[in-house]
Design a protein around this motif. Structure first.
Motif, PDB file in Angstrom:
ATOM      1  N   GLU A  79      -9.205 -10.582  -4.833  1.00  0.00           N
ATOM      2  CA  GLU A  79      -8.063 -10.312  -5.688  1.00  0.00           C
ATOM      3  C   GLU A  79      -7.179  -9.252  -5.030  1.00  0.00           C
ATOM      4  O   GLU A  79      -7.679  -8.340  -4.370  1.00  0.00           O
ATOM      5  N   ILE A  80      -5.878  -9.383  -5.220  1.00  0.00           N
ATOM      6  CA  ILE A  80      -4.933  -8.436  -4.630  1.00  0.00           C
ATOM      7  C   ILE A  80      -3.957  -7.979  -5.696  1.00  0.00           C
ATOM      8  O   ILE A  80      -3.660  -8.716  -6.652  1.00  0.00           O
ATOM      9  N   ALA A  81      -3.460  -6.761  -5.548  1.00  0.00           N
ATOM     10  CA  ALA A  81      -2.519  -6.217  -6.527  1.00  0.00           C
ATOM     11  C   ALA A  81      -1.124  -6.770  -6.279  1.00  0.00           C
ATOM     12  O   ALA A  81      -0.736  -6.998  -5.119  1.00  0.00           O
ATOM     13  N   PRO A  82      -0.343  -6.973  -7.335  1.00  0.00           N
ATOM     14  CA  PRO A  82       1.044  -7.428  -7.150  1.00  0.00           C
ATOM     15  C   PRO A  82       1.841  -6.364  -6.389  1.00  0.00           C
ATOM     16  O   PRO A  82       1.723  -5.174  -6.657  1.00  0.00           O
ATOM     17  N   GLY A  83       2.637  -6.841  -5.420  1.00  0.00           N
ATOM     18  CA  GLY A  83       3.439  -5.923  -4.626  1.00  0.00           C
ATOM     19  C   GLY A  83       2.786  -5.487  -3.333  1.00  0.00           C
ATOM     20  O   GLY A  83       3.409  -4.846  -2.493  1.00  0.00           O
ATOM     21  N   ILE A  84       1.524  -5.835  -3.154  1.00  0.00           N
ATOM     22  CA  ILE A  84       0.777  -5.424  -1.962  1.00  0.00           C
ATOM     23  C   ILE A  84       0.840  -6.500  -0.891  1.00  0.00           C
ATOM     24  O   ILE A  84       0.675  -7.689  -1.172  1.00  0.00           O
ATOM     25  N   ASP A  85       1.101  -6.076   0.349  1.00  0.00           N
ATOM     26  CA  ASP A  85       1.056  -6.975   1.499  1.00  0.00           C
ATOM     27  C   ASP A  85      -0.385  -7.022   2.001  1.00  0.00           C
ATOM     28  O   ASP A  85      -0.938  -5.993   2.419  1.00  0.00           O
TER      29      ASP A  85
END
Length: 526
Positions: free
Chosen positions: A488-494
């Motif tokens: 899972e990745i946070a929104p806005g993160i590259d």
């Protein structure tokens, strides 16, 4: 013959080379401050007692002059077996400079081992600590070159591995309580926890040592009911009355902290700690709150209608605050390793205190409950973790920190959620609008190829079939038999720039990588 005496007279009962058991927690929780200071005063005046061995389960002190700092004098102490060291920078320096032998034990193991010593049994046999720094194959609890003893050994029973933590005599126990009657019976009535007072007193009593108790008040004969007595007179050698004894370093007394008040919350101190606590409710939204929101999703995803939970210090206490703010405490059983259930947890220097607790047990019993599998989910911090799922919180940058109750909790919870930031030192982040942005990367990577010290063993977690998550402000990871998986990745993160390039190892990537709920990164709305 009266057992009551002055603090100076009590300090004179300690001999050179004695093993001295201490109790207490950060912020002054059940700390026998008057006795500690009396031992220090005697040493500074006479250079005795010398070459003491000290054992304590949790962190004791104020990071300045109190607690373990009282004993941090070259010559006074030869050996320290500490559960947590950060409350005494002076003692950490002695360890770093090889002026003492420095060791660590899990906090629960320390409390339980004292009980086994008191019972005359051949040490503590337990799975707790396998695969960690306390395992002799991983260091045996030794924290510097001067430390040469293995505190535990590996044994086989019924085809399974265990650790046997070795017993030793306790010559003196410095215990804190609330009151003593004329006969020497001891009550904890006004204390904010029980900690390991009984185990410590038992160990010293049955080792042929001395049990010295500091109390706030002296009561007449018969003033204590039998069920109010937590340490009987038969165990006690000396009692020191300190009328200035406080609930913490700054709080004189609060019945909400001792569990005597079950109605409206009272907090009688207007200390700096209180002001800081009130101000904390108004801090700007940050990555800490974002991680707490993401972590809180896991709380009611355990398969239990009302899970038993433990919150660690740091980012995890933000999870506790979030649940309290939402009014969801009734949906879980909240515990902390100090032996307390329910209530409103305090944090910072007052971690270990709770207002309006529903129950207070002794620490050894609480850790028995954890070790036996009673804990459904734990939220804990991390200093760093590696590609094998190992976590380090006990030695960072070469400095002795110690695990406190971390090992006992992390190894035994059915589900473990490690919470923290992905990098440190110089990181600049921006959030609050539904996204997480990295404005400046950190100089220190916390997701490393190999941790400096193993405080939680990923391979042991797999053996015990734990569900293990590692949640950061940028991405979420989980422990799998194949290694650490990023799911899972946070929104806005590259992904490449902000996550993978900031790691020392390449994680597995889950098929269909998901994006965290934007609500986790939106200021307000709790």
């Amino acid at each position: 013959m009266s057992k009551f005496m002055t603090a100076a007279e009590a300090a004179n009962l300690i001999n050179d080379g004695d093993t001295v058991g201490l109790m207490g927690g950060g912020g002054g929780l059940m700390e026998a401050t008057c006795l500690f200071e009396a031992v220090q005063a005697r040493f500074l005046a006479t250079q005795t007692p010398r070459n003491l061995t000290m054992i304590h389960a949790l962190g004791i002190g104020d990071k300045k002059t109190k607690g373990m700092n009282c004993f941090a004098h070259e010559g006074l102490v030869r050996k320290v077996i500490g559960g947590h060291w950060v409350w005494s920078p002076a003692m950490q320096r002695l360890a770093e400079e090889e002026k003492i032998e420095a060791y660590i034990l899990p906090g629960g193991v320390s409390s339980q081992l004292l009980r086994e010593i008191g019972a005359g049994r051949p040490g503590l046999f337990t799975h707790v600590g396998l695969g960690t720094v306390c395992d002799p194959r991983q260091g045996g609890g030794k924290m510097n070159k001067s430390a040469q003893d293995d505190l535990a050994e590996v044994v086989q029973m019924d085809g399974r591995e265990y650790l046997r933590y070795k017993p030793f005599p306790v010559h003196v126990a410095l215990v804190r309580a609330s009151a003593a009657d004329e006969d020497g019976n001891i009550s904890f009535e006004h204390e904010a926890a029980n900690l390991d007072a009984q185990s410590l007193a038992l160990a010293a009593r049955n080792s042929g040592g001395k049990v010295i108790v500091q109390v706030r008040e002296r009561l007449p004969h018969g003033a204590l009911k039998a069920r109010e007595v937590r340490i009987p007179s038969a165990w006690v050698d000396a009692i020191v009355v300190d009328p200035d004894q406080k609930a913490s370093y700054d709080i004189p007394f609060d019945p909400a902290l001792s569990g005597e008040l079950t109605g409206a919350v009272r907090y009688q101190s207007e200390s700096a700690d209180h002001a800081a606590e009130k101000a904390a409710a108004h801090v700007a939204f940050s990555e800490r709150q974002a991680v707490a929101r993401r972590a809180s999703v896991e709380l009611f995803n355990t398969g239990k209608a009302r899970p038993v939970v433990n919150y660690g210090v740091g980012v995890p206490d933000a999870v506790a605050k979030l649940i309290a703010a939402r009014g969801e405490q009734h949906r879980l059983y909240q515990t902390i390793e100090h032996g307390t259930y329910g209530g409103t947890l305090l944090d910072g220097v007052l971690f270990g205190y709770a207002r309006n607790a529903s129950a207070m047990l002794d620490a050894a019993t609480q850790f028995d409950f954890y070790a036996g599998g009673g804990l459904d989910i734990a939220f804990l911090g991390f200093g760093e973790f590696d590609e094998h799922g190992n976590v380090n919180v006990s030695r960072l940058g070469g400095l002795t920190v110690g695990p406190g109750g971390f090992i006992d909790i992390a190894q035994n919870a059915k589900k473990v959620v490690f919470c923290g930031t992905l990098a440190a030192k110089g990181v600049k982040l921006q959030t609050g609008d539904g996204q997480m942005r990295v404005l400046q990367q950190g100089a220190v990577k916390k997701l490393v190829r190999q941790v400096e010290q193993i405080t939680y063993s990923g391979p042991q977690g797999l053996v015990r079939r734990q569900e293990v998550l590692y949640l950061t402000e940028r991405a979420s990871f989980r422990l799998t038999p194949g290694g650490i998986e990023l799911f899972e990745i946070a929104p806005g993160i590259d992904l490449q720039r902000d996550v993978l390039d900031q790691m020392e190892f390449s994680p597995l990537l889950a098929a269909g990588l998901s994006v965290m709920d934007r609500a986790c990164f939106q200021a307000g709305g709790d």
